[in-house]
Motif scaffolding. Sequence first.
Motif, PDB file in Angstrom:
ATOM      1  N   VAL A  22       0.333 -42.019 -17.042  1.00 49.04           N
ATOM      2  CA  VAL A  22       1.493 -42.349 -15.776  1.00 49.04           C
ATOM      3  C   VAL A  22       2.019 -40.815 -15.302  1.00 49.04           C
ATOM      4  N   LEU A  23       1.973 -39.538 -16.031  1.00 46.94           N
ATOM      5  CA  LEU A  23       2.313 -38.258 -15.676  1.00 46.94           C
ATOM      6  C   LEU A  23       1.257 -37.393 -15.960  1.00 46.94           C
ATOM      7  N   CYS A  24       1.149 -36.462 -15.558  1.00 45.29           N
ATOM      8  CA  CYS A  24       0.516 -35.063 -16.017  1.00 45.29           C
ATOM      9  C   CYS A  24       1.519 -33.864 -15.943  1.00 45.29           C
ATOM     10  N   TRP A  25       1.346 -32.681 -16.864  1.00 43.67           N
ATOM     11  CA  TRP A  25       2.025 -31.959 -16.832  1.00 43.67           C
ATOM     12  C   TRP A  25       1.307 -30.724 -16.499  1.00 43.67           C
ATOM     13  N   LEU A  26       1.584 -30.195 -15.426  1.00 44.36           N
ATOM     14  CA  LEU A  26       1.050 -28.944 -14.821  1.00 44.36           C
ATOM     15  C   LEU A  26       1.747 -27.687 -15.190  1.00 44.36           C
ATOM     16  N   ALA A  27       1.132 -26.727 -16.018  1.00 42.73           N
ATOM     17  CA  ALA A  27       1.528 -25.548 -16.499  1.00 42.73           C
ATOM     18  C   ALA A  27       0.872 -24.275 -15.496  1.00 42.73           C
ATOM     19  N   THR A  28       1.971 -23.536 -15.397  1.00 46.35           N
ATOM     20  CA  THR A  28       1.837 -22.234 -14.404  1.00 46.35           C
ATOM     21  C   THR A  28       2.393 -21.100 -15.124  1.00 46.35           C
ATOM     22  N   VAL A  29       2.036 -19.772 -14.660  1.00 46.09           N
ATOM     23  CA  VAL A  29       2.711 -18.558 -15.129  1.00 46.09           C
ATOM     24  C   VAL A  29       3.119 -17.740 -13.857  1.00 46.09           C
ATOM     25  N   VAL A  73      -3.595 -28.430 -16.942  1.00 44.11           N
ATOM     26  CA  VAL A  73      -3.196 -29.623 -16.544  1.00 44.11           C
ATOM     27  C   VAL A  73      -3.182 -30.561 -17.994  1.00 44.11           C
ATOM     28  N   SER A  74      -1.991 -30.982 -18.577  1.00 46.54           N
ATOM     29  CA  SER A  74      -2.295 -32.096 -19.599  1.00 46.54           C
ATOM     30  C   SER A  74      -1.779 -33.477 -19.417  1.00 46.54           C
ATOM     31  N   PHE A  75      -2.664 -34.553 -19.919  1.00 46.69           N
ATOM     32  CA  PHE A  75      -2.084 -35.721 -19.628  1.00 46.69           C
ATOM     33  C   PHE A  75      -2.582 -36.527 -20.840  1.00 46.69           C
ATOM     34  N   VAL A  76      -1.673 -37.451 -21.265  1.00 50.27           N
ATOM     35  CA  VAL A  76      -2.002 -38.230 -22.468  1.00 50.27           C
ATOM     36  C   VAL A  76      -1.485 -39.727 -22.172  1.00 50.27           C
ATOM     37  N   ASP A  77      -2.378 -40.556 -22.681  1.00 47.93           N
ATOM     38  CA  ASP A  77      -2.112 -42.243 -22.554  1.00 47.93           C
ATOM     39  C   ASP A  77      -1.260 -42.586 -23.720  1.00 47.93           C
ATOM     40  N   ARG A  82      -3.638 -39.938 -26.925  1.00 42.71           N
ATOM     41  CA  ARG A  82      -4.630 -38.970 -26.810  1.00 42.71           C
ATOM     42  C   ARG A  82      -4.636 -38.850 -25.304  1.00 42.71           C
ATOM     43  N   GLY A  83      -5.329 -37.736 -25.119  1.00 43.60           N
ATOM     44  CA  GLY A  83      -5.458 -37.220 -23.900  1.00 43.60           C
ATOM     45  C   GLY A  83      -6.357 -36.123 -23.565  1.00 43.60           C
ATOM     46  N   PHE A  84      -6.220 -35.289 -22.486  1.00 37.13           N
ATOM     47  CA  PHE A  84      -6.864 -34.020 -22.522  1.00 37.13           C
ATOM     48  C   PHE A  84      -5.915 -33.108 -21.934  1.00 37.13           C
ATOM     49  N   LYS A  85      -6.534 -31.693 -22.074  1.00 39.17           N
ATOM     50  CA  LYS A  85      -5.921 -30.560 -21.543  1.00 39.17           C
ATOM     51  C   LYS A  85      -7.294 -29.799 -20.663  1.00 39.17           C
ATOM     52  N   ILE A 125     -12.133 -26.915 -12.619  1.00 41.36           N
ATOM     53  CA  ILE A 125     -12.001 -27.116 -14.149  1.00 41.36           C
ATOM     54  C   ILE A 125     -13.110 -25.962 -14.682  1.00 41.36           C
ATOM     55  N   LYS A 126     -12.386 -25.220 -15.520  1.00 39.62           N
ATOM     56  CA  LYS A 126     -13.031 -24.412 -16.354  1.00 39.62           C
ATOM     57  C   LYS A 126     -13.488 -24.776 -17.903  1.00 39.62           C
ATOM     58  N   ARG A 127     -12.274 -25.594 -18.266  1.00 35.38           N
ATOM     59  CA  ARG A 127     -12.362 -25.957 -19.612  1.00 35.38           C
ATOM     60  C   ARG A 127     -11.716 -27.229 -19.972  1.00 35.38           C
ATOM     61  N   ILE A 128     -12.126 -27.913 -20.949  1.00 33.86           N
ATOM     62  CA  ILE A 128     -11.695 -29.153 -21.019  1.00 33.86           C
ATOM     63  C   ILE A 128     -11.484 -29.405 -22.545  1.00 33.86           C
ATOM     64  N   SER A 129     -10.441 -30.015 -22.997  1.00 39.88           N
ATOM     65  CA  SER A 129      -9.892 -29.910 -24.628  1.00 39.88           C
ATOM     66  C   SER A 129      -9.369 -31.349 -24.958  1.00 39.88           C
ATOM     67  N   ARG A 130      -9.668 -31.889 -25.771  1.00 37.01           N
ATOM     68  CA  ARG A 130      -9.088 -33.170 -26.337  1.00 37.01           C
ATOM     69  C   ARG A 130      -7.552 -33.084 -26.859  1.00 37.01           C
ATOM     70  N   ILE A 131      -6.681 -33.972 -26.618  1.00 34.59           N
ATOM     71  CA  ILE A 131      -5.623 -33.954 -27.258  1.00 34.59           C
ATOM     72  C   ILE A 131      -5.269 -35.089 -28.090  1.00 34.59           C
ATOM     73  N   TRP A 132      -4.951 -34.936 -29.149  1.00 35.20           N
ATOM     74  CA  TRP A 132      -4.662 -36.039 -30.094  1.00 35.20           C
ATOM     75  C   TRP A 132      -3.413 -36.045 -30.638  1.00 35.20           C
ATOM     76  N   ALA A 133      -2.500 -37.147 -30.979  1.00 37.47           N
ATOM     77  CA  ALA A 133      -1.495 -37.087 -31.607  1.00 37.47           C
ATOM     78  C   ALA A 133      -1.506 -36.788 -33.063  1.00 37.47           C
ATOM     79  N   PRO A 134      -0.643 -36.245 -33.604  1.00 35.86           N
ATOM     80  CA  PRO A 134      -0.903 -35.602 -35.283  1.00 35.86           C
ATOM     81  C   PRO A 134      -1.062 -36.931 -35.889  1.00 35.86           C
TER      82      PRO A 134
END
Length: 162
Positions: A22-29, A73-77, A82-85, A125-134
């Motif tokens: 539903v949402l993604c989170w966009l991180a910048t500096v 950018v991170s997003f999780v179902d 789980r989702g991706f970064k 895209i330069k890099r994709i990583s899987r995000i998992w709930a603990p």
Amino acid sequence: MSDPQGGHRLNDAVKTDIENSVLCWLATVDADGTPNVSPKEIFCAHGDDHIVVADIASAHTLRNLHANATACVSFVDVFRQRGFKIVGTARIIAPDEPDFAVFGADLLRMAGNDFPIRHVIAIKIKRISRIWAPSYTLFPERSEQQCMQSAYDTYGVTPIQK
């Protein structure tokens, strides 16, 4: 999956999780290295090497990207937990640029008349990583369906049976 230019490509698993989020989170500096994370409601895959995000009210994000084009950018179902970064290089595309219609077509369709899109943020895209709930690590014996049921219970949701 890697490509010859050193980046990564969106596969079906990543695209599915983008569509189910539903949402993604966009991180910048900023120029001083101060991080900023901003939720974004209108985003999607573009081809197999970009994710695009609508700038609706993102002045801080744009200012940061002008100082440092690296974005995450991170997003999780939330039900599958789980989702991706995705890390990449952002390009800000204004409405008067020819690429706005190309990169923004799906975003404009998603936004409809409700959300004015001021710019398209196209992230190569330069890099994709899987995000998992603990819980996937802490309870490896649980199936994905059991993890999903736990999320349904936590959020008080009853899934629609198809």
